[in-house]
Each structure stands twice: as C-alpha cells, then as structure tokens.
Enzyme design. Sequence first.
Site, PDB file in Angstrom:
ATOM      1  N   ASP A 109      20.014  -4.512  -4.123  1.00  0.00           N
ATOM      2  CA  ASP A 109      18.852  -4.366  -2.981  1.00  0.00           C
ATOM      3  C   ASP A 109      18.466  -5.014  -2.188  1.00  0.00           C
ATOM      4  OD1 ASP A 109      16.435  -2.588  -2.655  1.00  0.00           O
ATOM      5  OD2 ASP A 109      15.792  -3.034  -4.843  1.00  0.00           O
ATOM      6  N   GLU A 142      19.962  -0.633   1.004  1.00  0.00           N
ATOM      7  CA  GLU A 142      19.257  -1.301   2.081  1.00  0.00           C
ATOM      8  C   GLU A 142      18.392  -0.207   2.472  1.00  0.00           C
ATOM      9  OE1 GLU A 142      20.830   0.488   4.505  1.00  0.00           O
ATOM     10  OE2 GLU A 142      20.557  -1.352   5.749  1.00  0.00           O
ATOM     11  N   ASP A 176      12.298   4.541  -0.483  1.00  0.00           N
ATOM     12  CA  ASP A 176      12.542   5.347  -1.889  1.00  0.00           C
ATOM     13  C   ASP A 176      11.777   6.956  -2.074  1.00  0.00           C
ATOM     14  OD1 ASP A 176      13.281   2.929  -2.394  1.00  0.00           O
ATOM     15  OD2 ASP A 176      11.597   2.419  -3.723  1.00  0.00           O
TER      16      ASP A 176
HETATM   17  C1  GLA Z   1      13.476  -0.803  -4.057  1.00  0.00           C
HETATM   18  C2  GLA Z   1      14.407   0.030  -4.372  1.00  0.00           C
HETATM   19  C3  GLA Z   1      14.181   1.147  -5.651  1.00  0.00           C
HETATM   20  C4  GLA Z   1      14.099   0.180  -7.003  1.00  0.00           C
HETATM   21  C5  GLA Z   1      12.912  -0.875  -6.468  1.00  0.00           C
HETATM   22  C6  GLA Z   1      12.962  -2.000  -7.848  1.00  0.00           C
HETATM   23  O1  GLA Z   1      12.265  -0.270  -3.852  1.00  0.00           O
HETATM   24  O2  GLA Z   1      14.638   0.977  -3.333  1.00  0.00           O
HETATM   25  O3  GLA Z   1      15.262   2.042  -5.824  1.00  0.00           O
HETATM   26  O4  GLA Z   1      15.379  -0.678  -7.172  1.00  0.00           O
HETATM   27  O5  GLA Z   1      13.123  -1.746  -5.330  1.00  0.00           O
HETATM   28  O6  GLA Z   1      12.000  -2.876  -7.521  1.00  0.00           O
END
Ligand code: GLA
Length: 402
Positions: free
Chosen positions: A150, A183, A205
């Site tokens: 991440d 990312e 997300d």
């Molecule tokens: C980010 C990622 C998610 C998840 C969260 C975990 O937002 O994009 O897919 O992994 O972190 O904290």
Amino acid sequence: MKIYRLTIIACLLFAFLPAAAQKFENLAPTPPMGWNSWNGFGCRVDEKLIRETADALVASGMKDAGYQYVVIDDCWHGERDAQGFIQPNKEHFPSGMKALGDYIHSKGLKFGIYSDVGRLTCGGRPGSRGHEYQDALTYASWGVDYLKYDWCASEGLNAVGAYTTMRDALYAAQRPVVLSICEWGDNKPWEWAKPIGHLWRTTGDITHCWDCEENHGSWSSLGVMRILDKQRGLRVHAGPGHWNDPDMMEVGNGMKQNEDRAHFSMWAMLAAPLVAGNDVRAMSKETQAILTNKDVIAVDQDALGIQGFPAVSEDGLEMWLKPLANGDWAVCFLNRANEAKAIEFDWKAHYLKDDNFQKQLDAAAVTYKIRDLWTKKDLGTTDTVFRTSVPPHDVAMLRLTR
Ligand code: GLA
C-alpha cells in the site's frame, strides 16, 4: 594463455554473482484470483477468520472455480521485535503466521499478506519503510505467496523507487511472490509498473454501491460504476503478467443481486483480478452462484489476456466487447439506467473492431454461435437479430464462438 585464464575467471565470477533483481515472472499469466479480508472485515482479522475462510473457499466450490490466494489485508501486525523483525498481533494470531500459511497451503490455496511503503500502514500498523529486505525474508519464512503493498504514509517517497525496492527485496528472499501494487493510480502505475509488479490498482478504494461516492474527508471511496469509468484508456497497458486492478470485489456485500451480477461481469470484461471481499463462510446461494460462474470466469481468465472496452454507448446502455482466444468474443450489454432497456442488435449490420489489438468481430463474414453466460442458454447464431430486455443495473453477457 592469459586470455584463456581471464575467460575462466570471468565465467566463475558470473556463476557466483547474484542474478540481477527483477520481478518473478510467470506468476500471473491470467489475472490473479482470490479473497481478501478488507472489504468485508476491515481491521477485524484473526486466524480463526482466515482458517474458516480457507475452509469455505474449498467447500463453496470457489477454489475449484479458480480462487487461489487468501490475502490478509491491513491490521494483522503486532510490533517489531528488538532486531526489527515484524511480528503478527499475538492476540489475534496466537499460532503465528507460519502455521497459518501452512494451513492455507494444506487446503491447496496460497497465502497473501499486506504491507505498506511507509512507516505506517493505512490502518496505523508498522509499515515496511526501512525494513523492506527484512520483511521480505520474514514473509518468505512464513510461506507468503502474494504481497499487497500500500501507499499510505508515503510522503517524500518516489513511487517507482519504493515499489522497486520491495520487488528487489522479494527477489533477494528467493520465494516467488505476486506483487500487488496499491498506490491508487496516483502515479500512473500503468506507465511504469510492468517490470515491477503483477497488478496495480488504478483507482482509490471501491465501496459497495452501484454509483455513489462516499466522502471520508481527505479521500472518497467510489461505487462500482464510478470505478468502471476510471478504467478508460488503460487497457493498452494490461496483459499477461501485468494487470490493471480496479480493486477487490464487493459482490455479496450489500448491493442488489443484479448489481452484483453486473459488477462481476464487468470485472471479467476488464480482465480484472477477481478478488472476492465478502464473508464466504456465510454467503447466500445467489452470491455463491455469481462468484462461481465458470463461463464468466473463463472470460476473465482468457489466455489472450486482453482487457475489454465499451464499443457502443447509448442512453445508459453500453455494449462492451472483449476479444478472446481462438477468435471468440465476449459481449456484455450493461444497463446503467434505472429502467429496463430493450435491445435489438443486428450483428450483421455492425462491423466491430478492436483497434488497439487488431481484432475484428465481423458477423457479415463469420457466423458465430451465441451462448448466454448467465442463463446458460444457447441463443442461435449471429445470423439472426439478437433481442432481449436488460433489467436496470444488470447485464446480458454473451460468448460468441466461431
Ligand atoms: C487502503 C487500500 C485498501 C486497504 C486499506 C487498508 O485504503 O487502498 O484496499 O488495503 O488501505 O487500510
């Protein structure tokens, strides 16, 4: 004689020098498939959930359908020990990660884990910054097969450099690991990540709604249609071994059944990694049927590895095409509107082309057989006009076979 000796010395040197770091090849010839804890459970992860999920992947037929990786997302971490080695949270993972990996492997599945380029993960747990080689060694000792990496707390880091460092660390640890770059599309990974990772997130997300944006202050999560719209123009960058990742699936997490079906179909049309994010231990029969539809999965997993594209778009109705191996085509009519849409499509009157990959769907020259991938019915051939009605937020998905 001198030259002879020099040649021998050079050969010996090359034989003993470590191979130049690279990504592990041939790990993802088709988009990776699996399950990840984040969408369904957030930080509520423990070894019981992971073991039960592995059991359910087998019992539900998902493993047989192709789901392979069991990925523990954020929040599994405890502290680093005195030497800096990362430990799992002892309360939630009392048996340790090696035992958990062994259990997952004993089911014929693969083990995935999560970390972050920064000092802290998005959930505030220890990230890998400054510990990349040490973490890669630890993951190898646990039997990890997949790393989602991440981008939180990445201030001051160069994305190409940060992801290359972890790629090199994994390579040095000598256990093949799929590297999932997360990312969020911030640094256009499709332009640089092919030699570094096997998949890269293209957006922020996802969330479990059809077409919403959920504001979280400094960032927002996006519904399925909004994520879909952000994939435009990216298809030329994906292919076997290097995939665009529009994020993990929300099938079974609260949308309507037809919306879940459309979501799953479109991820297959995108040749997206198919990573389930629901509670597979307690899913409905309908959710299970969607996630294990082998005909739709075959579209996603097609050997050509070409991402689909919208060919026609009219008034909330989109016709998506995906060229498949052996001259077949996947065709998906996506109804984004709130009312049903009637379709009348004369195959022979349309010459459809994929200009990026030089493929033609020319029904005037070739007669294709048609199969509906959701009703599982054979629908004749492209010699007759195709007629159907697609309910709101749903799809009609077809395979055209030569
Ligand atoms: C980010 C990622 C998610 C998840 C969260 C975990 O937002 O994009 O897919 O992994 O972190 O904290």
